[in-house]
Design a protein around this motif. Structure first.
Motif, mmCIF file in Angstrom:
data_model
loop_
_atom_site.group_PDB
_atom_site.id
_atom_site.type_symbol
_atom_site.label_atom_id
_atom_site.label_comp_id
_atom_site.label_asym_id
_atom_site.label_seq_id
_atom_site.Cartn_x
_atom_site.Cartn_y
_atom_site.Cartn_z
ATOM 1 N N LEU A 249 0.810 -1.236 -0.134
ATOM 2 C CA LEU A 249 -0.070 0.201 -0.060
ATOM 3 C C LEU A 249 0.990 1.030 -0.045
ATOM 4 C CD1 LEU A 249 -2.624 -0.989 2.638
ATOM 5 C CD2 LEU A 249 -3.078 -0.510 0.205
ATOM 6 N N GLU B 122 -5.320 5.731 6.915
ATOM 7 C CA GLU B 122 -5.610 5.204 5.612
ATOM 8 C C GLU B 122 -5.122 3.891 5.260
ATOM 9 O OE1 GLU B 122 -5.533 9.139 2.790
ATOM 10 O OE2 GLU B 122 -3.727 8.676 3.595
ATOM 11 N N TYR C 180 -7.541 0.674 4.085
ATOM 12 C CA TYR C 180 -7.140 0.116 2.873
ATOM 13 C C TYR C 180 -6.979 -1.319 3.305
ATOM 14 C CZ TYR C 180 -7.196 4.299 0.132
ATOM 15 O OH TYR C 180 -7.533 5.458 -0.434
ATOM 16 N N SER C 181 -6.295 -1.733 4.430
ATOM 17 C CA SER C 181 -5.816 -3.241 4.504
ATOM 18 C C SER C 181 -7.120 -3.888 5.543
ATOM 19 C CB SER C 181 -4.874 -3.031 5.574
ATOM 20 O OG SER C 181 -4.945 -2.553 6.832
#
Length: 109
Positions: free
Chosen positions: A46, A56, A60-61
């Motif tokens: 990422l 963030e 996202y993870s």
């Protein structure tokens, strides 16, 4: 979803107490680190796409922020990521000055 204790390989606390949700993460080198477990590997992927805040990266993870703090601390300690504090309000340019500059630039047209 990976259970937190598996994602952190048993670590419960980050090795650094300076990481928060607004900490900016970036890749420490241009190449992907090898030999990482899946969760830290995903975070490294990422961040190699461009700088992200810790929050963030967590979003996202799909991992909790507390887990990402532990993983990021380990990645920074290993030299795979770099982390820096966000720019504080005191370090940001004066809003009034910026508005005057924009106004002046518009007047040039």
């Amino acid at each position: 979803m990976v259970p937190p204790y598996l994602a952190t390989t048993g670590s419960a606390q980050p090795t650094r107490n300076t990481l928060d949700g607004l900490t900016l993460l970036s890749a420490a080198s241009g190449r992907m680190p090898e030999g990482l477990e899946p969760a830290p590997h995903r975070l490294a992927e990422l961040v190699h796409g461009g700088p992200l805040s810790l929050a963030e990266a967590a979003a996202y993870s799909g991992l909790p922020v507390s887990v990402v703090r532990v993983l990021v601390a380990e990645l920074v300690d290993a030299g795979h990521l770099s982390a820096r504090a966000p720019i504080t309000v005191a370090q940001q340019p004066d809003r009034e000055l910026l508005e005057r500059v924009v106004s002046g630039l518009r007047a040039i047209r």
